[in-house]
Design a protein around this motif. Structure first.
Motif, PDB file in Angstrom:
ATOM      1  N   ASP A 243       3.087 -20.077   8.224  1.00 34.56           N
ATOM      2  CA  ASP A 243       2.972 -19.082   9.289  1.00 34.56           C
ATOM      3  C   ASP A 243       3.125 -17.650   8.782  1.00 34.56           C
ATOM      4  O   ASP A 243       3.300 -16.733   9.572  1.00 34.56           O
ATOM      5  CB  ASP A 243       4.006 -19.348  10.381  1.00 34.56           C
ATOM      6  N   ASN A 244       3.076 -17.421   7.466  1.00 32.88           N
ATOM      7  CA  ASN A 244       3.218 -16.076   6.910  1.00 32.88           C
ATOM      8  C   ASN A 244       2.152 -15.861   5.849  1.00 32.88           C
ATOM      9  O   ASN A 244       1.931 -16.712   4.967  1.00 32.88           O
ATOM     10  CB  ASN A 244       4.601 -15.877   6.275  1.00 32.88           C
ATOM     11  N   ARG A 245       1.517 -14.703   5.938  1.00 32.40           N
ATOM     12  CA  ARG A 245       0.532 -14.331   4.937  1.00 32.40           C
ATOM     13  C   ARG A 245       1.216 -13.737   3.714  1.00 32.40           C
ATOM     14  O   ARG A 245       2.306 -13.172   3.810  1.00 32.40           O
ATOM     15  CB  ARG A 245      -0.441 -13.294   5.506  1.00 32.40           C
ATOM     16  N   PRO A 246       0.577 -13.813   2.573  1.00 30.92           N
ATOM     17  CA  PRO A 246       1.119 -13.107   1.400  1.00 30.92           C
ATOM     18  C   PRO A 246       1.091 -11.600   1.652  1.00 30.92           C
ATOM     19  O   PRO A 246       0.183 -11.083   2.312  1.00 30.92           O
ATOM     20  CB  PRO A 246       0.180 -13.517   0.266  1.00 30.92           C
ATOM     21  N   GLU A 247       2.064 -10.917   1.114  1.00 27.96           N
ATOM     22  CA  GLU A 247       2.149  -9.456   1.239  1.00 27.96           C
ATOM     23  C   GLU A 247       2.328  -8.859  -0.154  1.00 27.96           C
ATOM     24  O   GLU A 247       3.246  -9.230  -0.886  1.00 27.96           O
ATOM     25  CB  GLU A 247       3.325  -9.041   2.138  1.00 27.96           C
ATOM     26  N   PHE A 248       1.422  -7.924  -0.523  1.00 24.16           N
ATOM     27  CA  PHE A 248       1.556  -7.240  -1.805  1.00 24.16           C
ATOM     28  C   PHE A 248       2.689  -6.213  -1.722  1.00 24.16           C
ATOM     29  O   PHE A 248       2.892  -5.570  -0.680  1.00 24.16           O
ATOM     30  CB  PHE A 248       0.255  -6.541  -2.180  1.00 24.16           C
ATOM     31  N   LEU A 249       3.412  -6.057  -2.827  1.00 22.38           N
ATOM     32  CA  LEU A 249       4.506  -5.079  -2.851  1.00 22.38           C
ATOM     33  C   LEU A 249       3.979  -3.663  -2.689  1.00 22.38           C
ATOM     34  O   LEU A 249       4.660  -2.805  -2.130  1.00 22.38           O
ATOM     35  CB  LEU A 249       5.293  -5.194  -4.159  1.00 22.38           C
ATOM     36  N   HIS A 250       2.782  -3.371  -3.168  1.00 21.87           N
ATOM     37  CA  HIS A 250       2.142  -2.075  -3.014  1.00 21.87           C
ATOM     38  C   HIS A 250       0.706  -2.315  -2.589  1.00 21.87           C
ATOM     39  O   HIS A 250       0.062  -3.272  -3.053  1.00 21.87           O
ATOM     40  CB  HIS A 250       2.161  -1.252  -4.306  1.00 21.87           C
ATOM     41  N   GLN A 251       0.220  -1.458  -1.744  1.00 21.97           N
ATOM     42  CA  GLN A 251      -1.163  -1.599  -1.318  1.00 21.97           C
ATOM     43  C   GLN A 251      -2.121  -1.094  -2.383  1.00 21.97           C
ATOM     44  O   GLN A 251      -3.242  -1.590  -2.502  1.00 21.97           O
ATOM     45  CB  GLN A 251      -1.394  -0.845  -0.002  1.00 21.97           C
ATOM     46  N   VAL A 252      -1.672  -0.105  -3.159  1.00 24.33           N
ATOM     47  CA  VAL A 252      -2.485   0.431  -4.253  1.00 24.33           C
ATOM     48  C   VAL A 252      -1.665   0.349  -5.533  1.00 24.33           C
ATOM     49  O   VAL A 252      -0.539   0.857  -5.592  1.00 24.33           O
ATOM     50  CB  VAL A 252      -2.935   1.888  -3.989  1.00 24.33           C
ATOM     51  N   TRP A 253      -2.241  -0.304  -6.544  1.00 24.07           N
ATOM     52  CA  TRP A 253      -1.590  -0.463  -7.846  1.00 24.07           C
ATOM     53  C   TRP A 253      -2.350   0.381  -8.859  1.00 24.07           C
ATOM     54  O   TRP A 253      -3.580   0.363  -8.894  1.00 24.07           O
ATOM     55  CB  TRP A 253      -1.590  -1.926  -8.289  1.00 24.07           C
ATOM     56  N   ASN A 254      -1.591   1.150  -9.665  1.00 26.06           N
ATOM     57  CA  ASN A 254      -2.203   2.030 -10.662  1.00 26.06           C
ATOM     58  C   ASN A 254      -1.850   1.536 -12.054  1.00 26.06           C
ATOM     59  O   ASN A 254      -0.677   1.248 -12.354  1.00 26.06           O
ATOM     60  CB  ASN A 254      -1.708   3.479 -10.493  1.00 26.06           C
ATOM     61  N   GLY A 255      -2.871   1.447 -12.891  1.00 26.70           N
ATOM     62  CA  GLY A 255      -2.680   1.020 -14.264  1.00 26.70           C
ATOM     63  C   GLY A 255      -3.576   1.798 -15.194  1.00 26.70           C
ATOM     64  O   GLY A 255      -4.494   2.510 -14.767  1.00 26.70           O
ATOM     65  N   THR A 256      -3.313   1.707 -16.480  1.00 30.92           N
ATOM     66  CA  THR A 256      -4.097   2.410 -17.489  1.00 30.92           C
ATOM     67  C   THR A 256      -4.436   1.458 -18.620  1.00 30.92           C
ATOM     68  O   THR A 256      -3.687   0.505 -18.899  1.00 30.92           O
ATOM     69  CB  THR A 256      -3.329   3.616 -18.058  1.00 30.92           C
ATOM     70  N   VAL A 257      -5.555   1.763 -19.269  1.00 35.16           N
ATOM     71  CA  VAL A 257      -5.971   1.006 -20.447  1.00 35.16           C
ATOM     72  C   VAL A 257      -6.721   1.971 -21.358  1.00 35.16           C
ATOM     73  O   VAL A 257      -7.550   2.760 -20.891  1.00 35.16           O
ATOM     74  CB  VAL A 257      -6.856  -0.194 -20.050  1.00 35.16           C
ATOM     75  N   PRO A 258      -6.399   2.005 -22.653  1.00 35.51           N
ATOM     76  CA  PRO A 258      -7.108   2.913 -23.556  1.00 35.51           C
ATOM     77  C   PRO A 258      -8.565   2.493 -23.698  1.00 35.51           C
ATOM     78  O   PRO A 258      -8.902   1.302 -23.679  1.00 35.51           O
ATOM     79  CB  PRO A 258      -6.347   2.777 -24.885  1.00 35.51           C
TER      80      PRO A 258
END
Length: 888
Positions: A243-258
């Protein structure tokens, strides 16, 4: 899960299982370690040690208390699962067996009303056995398998769960109750029990996310409240529903890659949580990437670990210069990612491709051009431009320039513009067009940090800089500068001194010859020919001039060309003047003082010569032959090369001022001599040799200016004294005017007046008024001055003309006398403006001198002659004017 079937019938003691087949309904999903049921074994001999065994030990195990546990997690099939439970006496090795049949519970949505209403009983356990010809009862606690109740049940409520019974309810009237959180403890009222029937029910839907399980305890007591059974522990597990949907800790995730990262490079981790049971499928999440934007160079540049949420690269070709940022849509789904039954949610992952130095700076041209005027410094002559695809204003983009050739003397430098990244070629040292007309420089550009590994580009870029030098009109310069000339002083005007010329560095310009002019000549001794630079004198050169310092005279000249624009240069001519004996020595000081006598009478004099050695000292001193009185009265003795002493030759010379000529000769070749006059003041001296004839010295020695200054000081002093006297007189008049008012200490209203004699009170009423009419009785030595006077004030001005008692034996009524005095007091300007005590003194009639009141008598004024007052002096002039001189 439906309640476990557990029955116990009353029977005679018989060792063994109470039934051959035991059926139980359990949940379809079985977890390792889960208690499934409790097998009952009756032992008539309580001392028997029974060991339980299972025919399926890999799936089920039985503890010594008879509780059956699942050994592993598995799913029950639709058909009943059967296995055999054995019990063996450890001493006698006697064995008993019972078959157990496990039936999976049906789905809650498929359960019929009949199944819902089918409630099993939980009976308080007991056993009895015969011993010593009487029955005994022995109790032990049973482990009741947990009751599984799904969350969010729709009812109807209250919903019956299980019925609690005691085997003694047949003979006794029992009451049942349940305690614990959810019953009589917060949250209260969720579970209730019928006290008569023992029916346990739930009153509302449960939420596993709030409370996952309830631990209750069932009690059975008689009507008197006495406990008849040991309490039974009941565990109610709330079965999780999705009865519960998954919830992301942040709606927008920021990452970097060279950029240029290899496949398999870790980028970032996204995390979602599910409020459902994480150990069940409802809370087991799986991640996947739904989309990638942009899709170049590959639509699948990244992948995600479906269990951990780790995002990694799976393809090569990350290039920041082409794609600076990727946006991924991430989905998290429960039920282990089941797309049909699982609930899902999405979030955004923004991956920024960071810059690495994979692009060297590249010149925009192979050759750059510039030009610079000669003799200019700190000017930018060329602007070198480069391109770099790396991120601006980073070490991978910032360019550094260096010269690799074409400037061996270091006349140029290259500075990087931090904003544009251009190379600015700047001149450090002046360049002469007549020497160098062009420079060809080779320059290289590279980044602040080295290129990344594996880059095939050259690490630097090179270019050529062509710089042209522009000829400009330069200033002429004198050679040498300064120019030193040694010359004897006394050179006459019009003499040629030297030639002072300049040179023009512009060899490639069409110009006429230079023109010369004088710029500085402090003494105005020189002139210069404007064409050839020949310098001649216009006055006699004098080494002793004030413009000559340390024998050196400086003059400045200007050389100008006719270029465009015209330029000029200056040169300094230094003339070192050699001394000649052109100055005769003079005596110093010009005045001196001595005594009239020979001892002490020495005067020290010094010879001064503007010339220098050898045209100066040592000097020769002598007195002239004429007039003869000089040598007769004076004598001179040289005591050193520059000093001599003049003294009296005779024993006494009268005080006065004498002119003594002295001949002084220097040591030059030829010699120069002069006669200097020394003014000697002869005065009278004391024993110490100090002058004492002040008046004569002043008359002889003080000038007109000194006498005028002394007179001015005396006049100023007299004026100050006069001003002080005038100020004192004005101040005295102001003080007398202020004293017209009564003195505050004489005010009878504000001050206490002390009188020497007090009255006698009421008894003192007998006044002898005759004393006032008997002036003859007054003693002559007590007679007061003429007139009536008040004793309570000090008169400031002349006293008023108060009436005077007649000297006759009987002057008349005393009342008339007092009235006359009162009238005089009213007309008195010094009297206070209020009533005061008046004391009238009686003069008496016994004075041998007679009364002076006749002076004030108008009747006798005409009979007196006051002309003699004029003979008494200026102080009596006022009286003489008032009473003398006739009728006027």
């Amino acid at each position: 899960q439906a309640p476990i079937k557990a029955t116990c019938e009353d029977m005679l003691c018989k060792t063994g299982f109470p039934e051959d087949v035991h059926s139980a309904v359990v949940s379809r999903s079985v977890h390792g370690g889960q208690p499934l049921l409790n097998v009952r074994f009756q032992s008539c001999d309580g001392n028997k040690k029974i060991h339980f065994g299972s025919s399926e030990p890999e799936d089920f195990r039985i503890d010594e208390d008879g509780v059956v546990y699942a050994e592993r997690s598995f799913q029950l099939s639709a058909e009943p699962t059967e296995f055999v439970v054995s019990a063996q006496d450890k001493e006698t090795q006697e064995e008993w067996q019972m078959r157990v049949k496990l039936t999976p519970e049906p789905g809650f949505t498929e359960a019929s009303e009949k199944d819902q209403k089918k409630i099993e009983d939980i009976i308080f356990p007991w056993q009895q056995y015969k011993h010593s010809s009487h029955l005994k009862r022995q109790k032990r606690d049973w482990v009741i398998p947990p009751i599984n109740l799904p969350e969010n049940s729709r009812g109807p409520f209250p919903q019956e769960l299980v019925r609690i019974r005691s085997d003694r309810d047949k003979s006794l009237s029992l009451r049942y109750s349940v305690t614990g959180p959810g019953a009589d403890q917060p949250p209260t009222g969720i579970f209730i029990i019928n006290p008569i029937s023992g029916q346990l029910s739930v009153t509302k839907p449960l939420d596993r996310e709030q409370i996952a399980s309830f631990h209750l305890r069932a009690h059975a007591v008689d009507v008197n409240g006495n406990q008849v059974e040991n309490p039974i522990d009941i565990v109610i597990n709330v079965i999780d529903m999705n009865d519960n949907r998954p919830e992301f800790l942040h709606q927008v995730w920021n990452g970097t890659v060279p950029e240029g990262s290899k496949p398999g490079t870790y980028v970032m981790t996204v995390t979602a949580i599910d409020a459902d049971d994480p150990n069940a499928q409802n809370g087991m999440l799986r991640y996947r990437i739904l989309s990638q934007a942009p899709s170049s160079p590959s639509p699948n540049m990244f992948t995600i670990n479906n269990e951990t949420g780790d995002i990694i690269t799976v393809a090569a070709g990350l290039d920041r210069e082409k794609v600076q940022q990727y946006t991924l849509i991430i989905q998290a789904t429960d039920m282990e990612g089941n797309p049909t039954y699982g609930l899902s949610n999405t979030a955004t992952a923004v991956i920024t491709v960071t810059d690495v130095n994979d692009n060297p700076p590249e010149f925009t041209a192979m050759t750059f051009y510039g030009e610079v005027p000669e003799n200019r410094v700190d000017v930018i002559v060329a602007n070198l431009t480069v391109t770099d695809k790396d991120q601006p204003h980073t070490p991978a983009w910032n360019a550094m320039y260096r010269m690799t050739g074409g400037d061996p003397t270091g006349r140029f430098t290259i500075v990087t513009d931090p904003n544009s990244n251009d190379g600015l070629v700047t001149v450090l040292k002046p360049i002469d067009f007549e020497t160098n007309r062009m420079f060809i420089l080779t320059v290289a550009a590279e980044n602040q940090v080295p290129l990344a590994k594996g880059i095939q580009h050259p690490p630097q870029s090179t270019a050529t800089v062509s710089i042209t030098v522009i000829d400009v009109n330069e200033s002429p310069y004198f050679v040498p500068n300064p120019k030193l000339v040694r010359q004897e002083e006394g050179l006459l005007a019009g003499s040629m001194l030297t030639t002072f010329t300049a040179q023009d560095p512009d060899r490639y310009m069409q110009q006429t010859s230079l023109r010369y002019s004088k710029l500085s000549d402090p003494a105005n001794w020189l002139k210069i020919d404007p064409v050839n630079g020949q310098i001649t004198t216009t006055a006699v050169l004098d080494r002793e001039s004030i413009y000559v310092q340390n024998n050196m005279y400086n003059a400045t000249f200007l050389a100008s060309d006719n270029g465009i624009p015209p330029m000029s240069g200056t040169g300094t001519l230094q003339i070192y003047l050699l001394d000649i004996n052109d100055n005769a020595p003079q005596v110093n000081p010009k005045e001196a003082t001595t005594c009239e006598t020979m001892q002490p009478n020495a005067i020290n004099i010094t010879a001064v010569d503007p010339d220098i050695d050898p045209n100066a000292g040592p000097f020769a001193f002598e007195l002239p032959d004429t007039p003869p009185s000089i040598k007769r009265n004076w004598t001179i003795v040289r005591i050193s090369g520059d000093h001599a002493q003049l003294s009296l030759r005779i024993r006494f010379l009268e005080a006065g001022i004498y002119d003594v000529p002295i001949i002084i000769t220097d040591s030059g070749n030829p010699h120069a001599s002069s006669t200097s006059v020394l003014k000697v003041k002869v005065c009278q001296c004391d024993i110490n040799g100090d002058c004492t004839d002040v008046d004569r010295i002043v008359g002889a020695g003080l000038g007109t200016g000194a006498i005028i200054a002394i007179l001015l000081c005396i006049i100023i002093l007299l004026i100050l004294v006069l001003m002080f006297v005038v100020w004192m007189k004005r101040r005295d008049k102001e003080r007398q005017a202020k004293q017209l008012l009564i003195d505050p200490e004489d005010d009878v209203r504000d001050n206490i007046l002390k009188y020497d004699e007090e009255g006698g009170g009421e008894e003192d009423q007998d006044y002898d008024l005759s004393q006032l009419q008997q002036p003859d009785t007054v003693e002559p030595d007590a007679i007061k001055p003429v007139g009536i006077r008040r004793l309570d004030e000090r008169p400031i001005h002349a006293e008023p003309q108060y009436p005077v008692r007649s000297a006759a034996p009987h002057p008349g009524d005393i009342g008339d006398f007092i009235n006359e005095g009162l009238k005089a007091a009213d007309n008195d300007p010094t009297a206070p403006p209020y009533d005061s005590l008046l004391v009238f003194d009686y003069e008496g009639s016994g004075s041998t001198a007679g009364s002076l009141s006749s002076l004030n008598s108008s009747s006798s004024g005409g009979e007196q002659d006051y002309d003699y007052l004029n003979d008494w002096g200026p102080r009596f002039k006022k009286l003489a004017d008032m009473y003398g001189g006739g009728d006027d």
